[in-house]
Design an enzyme around this catalytic site. Structure first.
Site, PDB file in Angstrom:
ATOM      1  N   CYS A 107      25.147  67.604  16.085  1.00  8.38           N
ATOM      2  CA  CYS A 107      25.801  66.793  17.107  1.00  8.38           C
ATOM      3  C   CYS A 107      26.198  65.509  16.390  1.00  8.38           C
ATOM      4  CB  CYS A 107      24.844  66.513  18.261  1.00  8.38           C
ATOM      5  SG  CYS A 107      25.517  65.354  19.459  1.00  8.38           S
ATOM      6  N   CYS A 110      25.821  62.175  18.838  1.00  8.24           N
ATOM      7  CA  CYS A 110      24.475  61.681  19.188  1.00  8.24           C
ATOM      8  C   CYS A 110      23.484  62.595  18.507  1.00  8.24           C
ATOM      9  CB  CYS A 110      24.279  61.520  20.694  1.00  8.24           C
ATOM     10  SG  CYS A 110      24.817  62.875  21.748  1.00  8.24           S
ATOM     11  N   SER A 111      22.651  63.299  19.259  1.00  8.04           N
ATOM     12  CA  SER A 111      21.686  64.190  18.609  1.00  8.04           C
ATOM     13  C   SER A 111      21.343  65.361  19.512  1.00  8.04           C
ATOM     14  CB  SER A 111      20.418  63.419  18.240  1.00  8.04           C
ATOM     15  OG  SER A 111      20.725  62.362  17.358  1.00  8.04           O
ATOM     16  N   CYS A 112      22.350  65.908  20.198  1.00  4.00           N
ATOM     17  CA  CYS A 112      22.108  67.009  21.117  1.00  4.00           C
ATOM     18  C   CYS A 112      21.451  68.173  20.389  1.00  4.00           C
ATOM     19  CB  CYS A 112      23.433  67.458  21.741  1.00  4.00           C
ATOM     20  SG  CYS A 112      24.193  66.135  22.696  1.00  4.00           S
TER      21      CYS A 112
END
Lengths: 205, 219
Positions: A107, A110-112
């Site tokens: 991602c 962000c950090s999905c």
């Protein structure tokens, strides 16, 4: 003064720890947050949800062709069959590694990450180097993870910019014919389901 | 917005540092910060797109220096202050906390399992026509909105192919600003690495990005 433990007393708590404490205390005082619910959430993600869930999905797909077909057709539904669903895995998609294609997930914005099947993401997955580099230079990043992909094989990077969460179905290692799902699940690492690793070989774990 | 969070394709970030047998949390404060998210989400104080946008608005230097859960804390403080749920004076302990309205939903421990196992899908069960079909060539628009968007900069202006139609989802660009769900199709769009990064990229490699209908134009 009693001194029965050996940590350093002069170092003040980190500023961030104080900030978290101040906010939590205020929200509890206002009646907006229940500390018992916070404890239950922590216990869930620290002890009950992790990559072992995803490994069970992969092991079942390796063992049961009908399940694998369902998993690739509708990841959300097939994963829910095994009891894994919910926050950050509401809509799942499973992508299969083959001799022609190696999949890897990121991602960049962000950090999905698919929490119900893999648990909370490791720090490197959330880090700037991984998010910046895996889309532009996946081969060098994978090499740092010890994964070498031949030039004739497509690297397919999935940037989960929307609310779909991706799980890589790694290739089943040779020499595992007749293995039980439990035995197979032991070969499935977290990184293999991100695509920064491959499944362990029999006898290597 | 063209923020520091939009990292895809940047150089100079260094090696990916991994930690063997990394625990889910490194510090007690990380556990507490993590568990505030679901509590505040259930309370209706923000949605995930507002949360992401609050992180995107961080000072870029702080964004790069601070750890993941520090970003979360920044978002909690920013959103709760902006929405008037808390005041700076309350947070600093200078005044007594004003109790919240009794109508505000509160996540209780007996609700946690159901909330975790259900989540909150952004999928919308609504008939919305798709502008594109699988196989169509599209160009990611050259957009530079000052608000929230999920169209990464490295894809803007690039030509790709619709690979999968994922169905209808809410749109973060409006949801992040309280401007409605604006349901539309989301597609996995296949971009050749050579289209994104130039002729030196490996010819077979691809990047698939999930993109909303509004982000794309027909060729």
């Amino acid at each position: 003064m009693a001194h029965d433990h050996d940590h350093e007393h002069t170092e003040p708590p980190a500023e961030i720890a104080l900030r978290v404490k101040a906010l939590e205390s205020l929200l509890v005082e206002k009646g907006l947050v229940d500390p018992a619910a916070m404890d239950a959430l922590i216990d869930t993600y620290e002890h009950r949800i992790g990559p072992r869930n995803g490994a069970r999905v992969v092991a079942k797909a390796w063992s049961d062709p009908d399940y694998k077909a369902r998993l690739l057709a509708d990841g959300t539904q097939a994963i829910a069959e095994l009891g894994f669903s919910g926050v950050q895995g509401e809509d799942m998609m499973v992508v299969e590694n083959t001799p022609e294609v190696h999949n890897v997930t990121v991602c960049t914005l962000c950090s999905c990450y698919p929490w119900p099947t893999l648990g909370l993401p490791p720090a490197w997955y959330k880090s700037a180097p991984y998010r910046a580099r895996i889309v532009i230079d996946p081969r060098s990043v994978l090499a740092e993870f010890g994964v070498t992909i031949g030039a004739d094989r497509e690297i397919r990077v999935w940037d989960s910019s929307a609310e779909l969460r991706y799980l890589v179905l790694p290739e089943r290692p040779a020499g595992t014919e007749g293995w039980s799902e439990d035995q197979l699940a032991d070969l499935v690492t977290r990184d293999a389901m991100i695509g920064t690793g491959v499944a362990l070989q029999p006898g290597s774990n | 917005m063209n923020g520091i969070h939009d990292l895809g394709g940047m150089h100079g970030m260094g090696a990916v540092i991994t930690e063997p047998n990394e625990p889910p949390f490194h510090h007690e404060w990380e556990r507490r910060a993590f568990s505030l998210f679901a509590s505040l989400f259930v309370g209706g104080h923000f949605n995930v797109d507002m949360f992401r946008h609050a992180i995107e608005r961080m000072n870029p230097a702080h964004y790069l220096e601070e750890s993941y859960y520090e970003h979360w804390m920044h978002a909690f403080e920013t959103l709760l202050l902006e929405k008037g749920v808390i005041t700076r004076e309350e947070l600093a302990g200078k005044v007594a906390a004003v109790p919240a309205s009794a109508e505000t939903p509160v996540l209780r421990s007996d609700m946690v399992q159901a909330v975790v196992n259900t989540g909150a899908s952004a999928r919308v069960n609504e008939e919305v026509s798709a502008r594109f079909r699988v196989g169509d060539q599209v160009r990611a628009k050259n957009l530079n909105p000052v608000g929230h968007t999920r169209l990464p900069r490295y894809a803007r202006g690039k030509i790709g192919t619709i690979e999968i139609d994922h169905g209808v989802f809410v749109t973060p660009d409006t949801v992040a600003h309280g401007l409605g769900e604006h349901p539309q199709h989301v597609y996995s769009v296949r971009f050749a690495a050579t289209e994104l990064w130039g002729a030196d990229a490996p010819p077979k490699d691809t990047v698939r990005i999930d993109l909303w209908d509004d982000y794309l134009e027909a060729l």
